[in-house]
Design a protein around this motif. Structure first.
Motif, PDB file in Angstrom:
ATOM      1  N   PRO A  99       2.504 -10.173   8.257  1.00 56.66           N
ATOM      2  CA  PRO A  99       1.917 -10.273   6.917  1.00 56.66           C
ATOM      3  C   PRO A  99       2.866  -9.929   5.776  1.00 56.66           C
ATOM      4  O   PRO A  99       2.426  -9.836   4.629  1.00 56.66           O
ATOM      5  N   TYR A 100       4.155  -9.758   6.057  1.00 57.08           N
ATOM      6  CA  TYR A 100       5.095  -9.336   5.011  1.00 57.08           C
ATOM      7  C   TYR A 100       6.010 -10.483   4.613  1.00 57.08           C
ATOM      8  O   TYR A 100       6.376 -11.347   5.418  1.00 57.08           O
ATOM      9  N   GLU A 101       6.405 -10.462   3.356  1.00 62.02           N
ATOM     10  CA  GLU A 101       7.340 -11.441   2.821  1.00 62.02           C
ATOM     11  C   GLU A 101       8.394 -10.717   2.003  1.00 62.02           C
ATOM     12  O   GLU A 101       8.203  -9.555   1.613  1.00 62.02           O
ATOM     13  N   PRO A 102       9.523 -11.370   1.713  1.00 63.77           N
ATOM     14  CA  PRO A 102      10.583 -10.686   0.954  1.00 63.77           C
ATOM     15  C   PRO A 102      10.155 -10.375  -0.470  1.00 63.77           C
ATOM     16  O   PRO A 102       9.466 -11.158  -1.118  1.00 63.77           O
ATOM     17  N   PRO A 110      16.950 -12.152   2.573  1.00 65.71           N
ATOM     18  CA  PRO A 110      15.662 -11.592   2.131  1.00 65.71           C
ATOM     19  C   PRO A 110      15.673 -10.071   2.230  1.00 65.71           C
ATOM     20  O   PRO A 110      16.066  -9.500   3.250  1.00 65.71           O
ATOM     21  N   TRP A 111      15.222  -9.412   1.161  1.00 66.60           N
ATOM     22  CA  TRP A 111      15.238  -7.956   1.118  1.00 66.60           C
ATOM     23  C   TRP A 111      13.822  -7.406   0.908  1.00 66.60           C
ATOM     24  O   TRP A 111      13.014  -7.960   0.184  1.00 66.60           O
ATOM     25  N   PHE A 112      13.569  -6.276   1.566  1.00 67.92           N
ATOM     26  CA  PHE A 112      12.335  -5.498   1.424  1.00 67.92           C
ATOM     27  C   PHE A 112      11.121  -6.278   1.944  1.00 67.92           C
ATOM     28  O   PHE A 112      11.214  -7.461   2.270  1.00 67.92           O
ATOM     29  N   CYS A 113       9.998  -5.572   2.017  1.00 70.33           N
ATOM     30  CA  CYS A 113       8.764  -6.153   2.547  1.00 70.33           C
ATOM     31  C   CYS A 113       7.614  -5.869   1.595  1.00 70.33           C
ATOM     32  O   CYS A 113       7.382  -4.714   1.223  1.00 70.33           O
ATOM     33  N   ILE A 114       6.922  -6.911   1.210  1.00 70.42           N
ATOM     34  CA  ILE A 114       5.671  -6.753   0.467  1.00 70.42           C
ATOM     35  C   ILE A 114       4.610  -7.596   1.176  1.00 70.42           C
ATOM     36  O   ILE A 114       4.925  -8.596   1.832  1.00 70.42           O
ATOM     37  N   LEU A 115       3.362  -7.161   1.059  1.00 72.91           N
ATOM     38  CA  LEU A 115       2.280  -7.886   1.718  1.00 72.91           C
ATOM     39  C   LEU A 115       2.027  -9.220   1.025  1.00 72.91           C
ATOM     40  O   LEU A 115       2.010  -9.307  -0.204  1.00 72.91           O
ATOM     41  N   LYS A 116       1.823 -10.251   1.818  1.00 69.10           N
ATOM     42  CA  LYS A 116       1.513 -11.561   1.269  1.00 69.10           C
ATOM     43  C   LYS A 116       0.130 -11.550   0.621  1.00 69.10           C
ATOM     44  O   LYS A 116      -0.744 -10.775   1.004  1.00 69.10           O
ATOM     45  N   THR A 117      -0.065 -12.428  -0.343  1.00 69.23           N
ATOM     46  CA  THR A 117      -1.360 -12.525  -1.018  1.00 69.23           C
ATOM     47  C   THR A 117      -2.468 -12.881  -0.043  1.00 69.23           C
ATOM     48  O   THR A 117      -3.603 -12.399  -0.151  1.00 69.23           O
ATOM     49  N   ILE A 118      -2.144 -13.696   0.959  1.00 72.15           N
ATOM     50  CA  ILE A 118      -3.151 -14.128   1.930  1.00 72.15           C
ATOM     51  C   ILE A 118      -3.710 -12.956   2.732  1.00 72.15           C
ATOM     52  O   ILE A 118      -4.832 -13.023   3.241  1.00 72.15           O
ATOM     53  N   PHE A 119      -2.946 -11.876   2.810  1.00 67.15           N
ATOM     54  CA  PHE A 119      -3.434 -10.704   3.542  1.00 67.15           C
ATOM     55  C   PHE A 119      -4.693 -10.143   2.888  1.00 67.15           C
ATOM     56  O   PHE A 119      -5.576  -9.620   3.571  1.00 67.15           O
ATOM     57  N   THR A 121      -6.765 -12.031   0.870  1.00 65.33           N
ATOM     58  CA  THR A 121      -7.779 -13.060   0.656  1.00 65.33           C
ATOM     59  C   THR A 121      -8.312 -13.681   1.934  1.00 65.33           C
ATOM     60  O   THR A 121      -9.401 -14.247   1.943  1.00 65.33           O
ATOM     61  N   SER A 122      -7.548 -13.589   3.016  1.00 62.82           N
ATOM     62  CA  SER A 122      -7.944 -14.234   4.267  1.00 62.82           C
ATOM     63  C   SER A 122      -8.978 -13.401   5.018  1.00 62.82           C
ATOM     64  O   SER A 122      -8.752 -12.210   5.275  1.00 62.82           O
ATOM     65  N   PRO A 123     -10.112 -13.979   5.405  1.00 62.77           N
ATOM     66  CA  PRO A 123     -11.092 -13.252   6.229  1.00 62.77           C
ATOM     67  C   PRO A 123     -10.525 -12.837   7.583  1.00 62.77           C
ATOM     68  O   PRO A 123     -10.900 -11.793   8.116  1.00 62.77           O
ATOM     69  N   ALA A 124      -9.614 -13.654   8.121  1.00 62.24           N
ATOM     70  CA  ALA A 124      -9.017 -13.328   9.414  1.00 62.24           C
ATOM     71  C   ALA A 124      -8.189 -12.047   9.335  1.00 62.24           C
ATOM     72  O   ALA A 124      -8.297 -11.163  10.201  1.00 62.24           O
ATOM     73  N   TRP A 125      -7.372 -11.931   8.292  1.00 64.15           N
ATOM     74  CA  TRP A 125      -6.568 -10.724   8.114  1.00 64.15           C
ATOM     75  C   TRP A 125      -7.451  -9.517   7.811  1.00 64.15           C
ATOM     76  O   TRP A 125      -7.186  -8.401   8.285  1.00 64.15           O
ATOM     77  N   TYR A 219      -4.285  -0.721  -0.754  1.00 65.06           N
ATOM     78  CA  TYR A 219      -2.832  -0.857  -0.692  1.00 65.06           C
ATOM     79  C   TYR A 219      -2.175  -0.700  -2.072  1.00 65.06           C
ATOM     80  O   TYR A 219      -1.034  -1.096  -2.269  1.00 65.06           O
ATOM     81  N   SER A 220      -2.883  -0.162  -3.040  1.00 62.93           N
ATOM     82  CA  SER A 220      -2.297   0.109  -4.347  1.00 62.93           C
ATOM     83  C   SER A 220      -1.608   1.463  -4.339  1.00 62.93           C
ATOM     84  O   SER A 220      -1.771   2.246  -3.415  1.00 62.93           O
ATOM     85  N   TYR A 221      -0.858   1.752  -5.377  1.00 65.77           N
ATOM     86  CA  TYR A 221      -0.054   2.968  -5.396  1.00 65.77           C
ATOM     87  C   TYR A 221      -0.188   3.701  -6.728  1.00 65.77           C
ATOM     88  O   TYR A 221       0.801   4.028  -7.369  1.00 65.77           O
ATOM     89  N   THR A 222      -1.411   3.933  -7.169  1.00 68.64           N
ATOM     90  CA  THR A 222      -1.635   4.784  -8.319  1.00 68.64           C
ATOM     91  C   THR A 222      -1.307   6.219  -7.932  1.00 68.64           C
ATOM     92  O   THR A 222      -1.162   6.548  -6.755  1.00 68.64           O
ATOM     93  N   ASP A 223      -1.212   7.090  -8.927  1.00 64.30           N
ATOM     94  CA  ASP A 223      -0.811   8.472  -8.655  1.00 64.30           C
ATOM     95  C   ASP A 223      -1.770   9.167  -7.690  1.00 64.30           C
ATOM     96  O   ASP A 223      -1.338   9.823  -6.740  1.00 64.30           O
ATOM     97  N   SER A 224      -3.074   9.034  -7.945  1.00 61.70           N
ATOM     98  CA  SER A 224      -4.046   9.720  -7.090  1.00 61.70           C
ATOM     99  C   SER A 224      -4.023   9.176  -5.668  1.00 61.70           C
ATOM    100  O   SER A 224      -4.077   9.931  -4.689  1.00 61.70           O
TER     101      SER A 224
END
Length: 275
Positions: A99-102, A110-119, A121-125, A219-224
């Protein structure tokens, strides 16, 4: 279990956290390697967790199921359980490689890993992510609690009966080797499963709450969110360090084997020098 916990420390602490935070733009940050590290993190954690369940079930059988004990509590069965748990855990975690893309591409690398948008939105994921969170650690959490309750109940009942029978036959108090062995087993059982429950309970509650709230917020990264993630993650990783310490403190054979591993290279060097 100690080896599985060590692999968790290597993959999650050394490769993931230390490697990514302190060695930026190293080969660990290349997207395929980064995805592999995520797979290793999920797989080793799952193996560690389910081996804890297997150990708890083994102690339950040894204490509560006398007829099943002779067939189940053997080295051959232990090897089969270890292999089965390891293979199934790795297979279940294979999808976490994909589920990761550069995050960026520099000179066609390709550098680093971020989750794809489909992760998100997809019911399967979404179904797979929920299944994985239930499988580890929610289901093990419940199983360990249930097995411990049944084990304690059996120990209390059998201890009362055994003390009553020995009191009638002997008329005085003597040390009971069987009860001493049970005490040692119980100390080891509750040290491992109890520390697992205490150190994972925050992570379990955190996962349940955030998955109910919103998958994107999860999967967000707010302070709390970052503070809670870091705290529960630290406690979860600490649970992978406690089992080895517990074994060292409670198991004579484990201490002897650990001593042999440490002293073997030194003894080998001494022999080579003498020769």
């Amino acid at each position: 279990m100690a080896v599985a916990d060590l692999l968790v420390v290597v993959s999650d602490v050394i490769l993931r956290r230390i490697g990514w935070n302190y060695f930026s733009f190293s080969f660990l940050d290349i997207t395929p390697v980064c995805s592999l590290i995520y797979f290793l993190v999920f797989a080793t954690i799952e193996i560690s967790v389910w081996l804890t369940v297997a150990f708890t079930f083994d102690r339950f059988v040894a204490i509560c199921c006398e007829k099943m004990k002779t067939k189940y509590c053997t080295e051959k069965t232990a090897a089969v359980v270890l292999g089965t748990v390891s293979v199934l855990s790795c297979l279940e975690c294979v999808p976490w490689y994909f589920p990761y893309e550069p995050e960026k591409i520099v000179d066609n690398v390709p550098w680093f890993c971020i989750l794809k948008t489909i992760f998100f939105t997809s019911p399967a994921w979404a179904a797979f992510d929920m299944f994985h969170r239930i499988l580890t650690p929610c289901a093990p959490f419940i199983l360990i609690l249930l097995l411990n309750v049944l084990t304690v109940r059996r120990i209390l009942v059998s201890s009362r009966v055994r003390r009553g029978l020995r009191g009638r036959s002997n008329g005085e108090n003597h040390k009971d080797p069987e009860m001493e062995n049970r005490k040692k087993s119980i100390i080891l059982l509750f040290s491992i499963s109890g520390s697992f429950i205490l150190l994972w309970v925050g992570r379990v509650g955190y996962n349940i709450y955030l998955r109910i709230a919103d998958s994107r917020y999860y999967y967000s990264y707010t302070d709390s969110v970052y503070i809670v993630q870091s705290t529960t993650g630290m406690l979860q990783l600490l649970s992978s360090c406690t089992n080895t310490c517990i074994y060292v403190l409670t198991q004579t054979k484990f201490r002897e084997e650990l001593k042999n591993i440490v002293t073997y290279p030194l003894n080998l060097i001494v022999k080579l020098v003498k020769s």
